[in-house]
Design a protein around this motif. Structure first.
Motif, PDB file in Angstrom:
ATOM      1  N   LEU A 166      28.219  32.004  17.077  1.00  0.00           N
ATOM      2  CA  LEU A 166      28.177  31.185  15.859  1.00  0.00           C
ATOM      3  C   LEU A 166      29.417  31.409  14.998  1.00  0.00           C
ATOM      4  CD1 LEU A 166      26.594  29.241  14.033  1.00  0.00           C
ATOM      5  CD2 LEU A 166      25.465  31.237  13.018  1.00  0.00           C
ATOM      6  N   ALA A 167      29.773  32.680  14.843  1.00  0.00           N
ATOM      7  CA  ALA A 167      30.954  32.972  14.020  1.00  0.00           C
ATOM      8  C   ALA A 167      32.218  32.413  14.662  1.00  0.00           C
ATOM      9  CB  ALA A 167      31.071  34.482  13.821  1.00  0.00           C
ATOM     10  N   VAL A 168      32.369  32.558  15.966  1.00  0.00           N
ATOM     11  CA  VAL A 168      33.556  32.030  16.649  1.00  0.00           C
ATOM     12  C   VAL A 168      33.591  30.507  16.561  1.00  0.00           C
ATOM     13  CG1 VAL A 168      34.723  31.836  18.888  1.00  0.00           C
ATOM     14  CG2 VAL A 168      33.733  34.016  18.178  1.00  0.00           C
ATOM     15  N   GLY A 169      32.429  29.851  16.716  1.00  0.00           N
ATOM     16  CA  GLY A 169      32.388  28.392  16.620  1.00  0.00           C
ATOM     17  C   GLY A 169      32.725  27.897  15.227  1.00  0.00           C
ATOM     18  N   VAL A 170      32.181  28.565  14.194  1.00  0.00           N
ATOM     19  CA  VAL A 170      32.481  28.164  12.812  1.00  0.00           C
ATOM     20  C   VAL A 170      33.963  28.393  12.506  1.00  0.00           C
ATOM     21  CG1 VAL A 170      32.014  28.700  10.399  1.00  0.00           C
ATOM     22  CG2 VAL A 170      30.124  28.528  12.010  1.00  0.00           C
ATOM     23  N   GLY A 171      34.487  29.514  12.956  1.00  0.00           N
ATOM     24  CA  GLY A 171      35.909  29.767  12.729  1.00  0.00           C
ATOM     25  C   GLY A 171      36.783  28.733  13.415  1.00  0.00           C
ATOM     26  N   ALA A 172      36.428  28.369  14.651  1.00  0.00           N
ATOM     27  CA  ALA A 172      37.200  27.347  15.361  1.00  0.00           C
ATOM     28  C   ALA A 172      37.077  25.996  14.669  1.00  0.00           C
ATOM     29  CB  ALA A 172      36.720  27.255  16.813  1.00  0.00           C
ATOM     30  N   GLY A 173      35.903  25.717  14.103  1.00  0.00           N
ATOM     31  CA  GLY A 173      35.737  24.460  13.381  1.00  0.00           C
ATOM     32  C   GLY A 173      36.609  24.380  12.151  1.00  0.00           C
ATOM     33  N   TRP A 174      36.699  25.474  11.395  1.00  0.00           N
ATOM     34  CA  TRP A 174      37.576  25.476  10.220  1.00  0.00           C
ATOM     35  C   TRP A 174      39.047  25.347  10.605  1.00  0.00           C
ATOM     36  CZ3 TRP A 174      36.445  24.659   5.359  1.00  0.00           C
ATOM     37  CH2 TRP A 174      35.149  24.892   4.901  1.00  0.00           C
ATOM     38  N   VAL A 175      39.398  25.809  11.800  1.00  0.00           N
ATOM     39  CA  VAL A 175      40.792  25.693  12.234  1.00  0.00           C
ATOM     40  C   VAL A 175      41.091  24.313  12.789  1.00  0.00           C
ATOM     41  CG1 VAL A 175      42.511  26.585  13.866  1.00  0.00           C
ATOM     42  CG2 VAL A 175      41.001  28.169  12.650  1.00  0.00           C
ATOM     43  N   VAL A 176      40.159  23.778  13.610  1.00  0.00           N
ATOM     44  CA  VAL A 176      40.412  22.513  14.312  1.00  0.00           C
ATOM     45  C   VAL A 176      39.985  21.312  13.476  1.00  0.00           C
ATOM     46  CG1 VAL A 176      39.939  21.216  16.423  1.00  0.00           C
ATOM     47  CG2 VAL A 176      40.158  23.696  16.522  1.00  0.00           C
ATOM     48  N   LEU A 177      38.840  21.414  12.796  1.00  0.00           N
ATOM     49  CA  LEU A 177      38.280  20.293  12.019  1.00  0.00           C
ATOM     50  C   LEU A 177      38.092  20.730  10.562  1.00  0.00           C
ATOM     51  CD1 LEU A 177      35.560  19.132  14.570  1.00  0.00           C
ATOM     52  CD2 LEU A 177      37.795  18.090  14.200  1.00  0.00           C
ATOM     53  N   PRO A 178      39.144  20.935   9.828  1.00  0.00           N
ATOM     54  CA  PRO A 178      38.969  21.439   8.451  1.00  0.00           C
ATOM     55  C   PRO A 178      38.296  20.430   7.528  1.00  0.00           C
ATOM     56  CG  PRO A 178      41.262  20.891   8.867  1.00  0.00           C
ATOM     57  CD  PRO A 178      40.554  20.767  10.188  1.00  0.00           C
TER      58      PRO A 178
END
Length: 246
Positions: A166-178
């Motif tokens: 969950l943390a990795v997915g949320v972090g990737a979302g903030w990077v890729v889909l801000p």
């Protein structure tokens, strides 16, 4: 002699009466009418105009309702009672049908409002065209990052296996889909406002994360400066040794 005179007188009386009747009949001196003689009441022909009718007797005033005796109320017939019951039943059924129809209309309105709210909410999460952000490639990247976090933490305890992806997915979302993540965060915040305890916990957690991130950046900058200083000092020392060797 006396008997003869008596016989002649008896015989002459009927004869005289007959002669008188015959003479009165053949030579009448007065007119005999069938009606009563004048003086008793006036005789009128049958074609005379009718006399005006006598005025009707004055009517007595009707008694006032107070003076009149109360009228007897007749009991309703079985047909009247049946009609009253049918009317009550129709009114009852009409009220129940109208109430059920109102409930169905209200339910349909709520469903339509919920559908409209859901579609508008999903549409509001999409990024604007001016941002240049695309959902399809970014969503794939976020999914791959979450799967990578699950693979990394598969041999760890259950807490890490639940939180790391969950943390990795949320972090990737903030990077890729801000932009999309910002819209999702604002939407969650609107729902969290309805529960003050959750909102306060979220604020504290966010402040803690921001503070930790700030401290990490500060310490990273200090460490980078320290390393740069050490590297610069080492390089100067090496350079001094090189000059002395010459």
């Amino acid at each position: 002699m006396a008997s003869r005179l008596l016989f002649q007188s008896r015989l002459s009386a009927p004869v005289a009466a007959g002669v008188f009747a015959a003479g009165y009949t053949l030579f009448p001196k007065t007119t005999v009418h069938a009606e009563a003689p004048e003086g008793s009441y006036s005789r009128k022909p049958i074609y005379d105009e009718f006399e005006s009718l006598p005025a009707p007797p004055a009517q007595k005033p009707l008694p006032t309702p107070e003076a009149s005796e109360p009228s007897k109320v007749s009991s309703p017939t079985p047909t009247d009672r049946l009609a009253v019951q049918i009317g009550k039943t129709r009114v009852f059924l009409h009220a129940r049908v109208a109430a059920a129809e109102d409930k169905i209309n209200q339910l349909m309105d709520n469903v339509l409002d919920l559908e409209s709210s859901f579609t508008s909410t999903v549409a509001s999460l999409a990024p604007s065209k001016e941002s240049g952000e695309k959902l399809m490639p970014g969503a794939v990247y976020v999914l791959v990052a979450a799967m990578a976090g699950s693979i990394v933490s598969r041999n760890r305890n259950i807490v890490l296996r639940a939180t790391v992806p969950l943390a990795v997915g949320v972090g990737a979302g903030w990077v890729v889909l801000p932009v999309t993540m910002r819209n999702v965060s604002d939407l969650l915040w609107q729902y969290e406002k309805r529960f003050p305890a959750i909102a306060d916990g979220h604020i504290r957690t966010r402040e803690g994360i921001e503070k930790a991130w700030t401290m990490a950046r500060v310490h990273t900058q200090l460490a980078a400066n320290t390393v740069d200083e050490k590297i610069g000092a080492s390089r100067e020392a090496v350079e001094g040794w090189v000059r002395k060797g010459k």
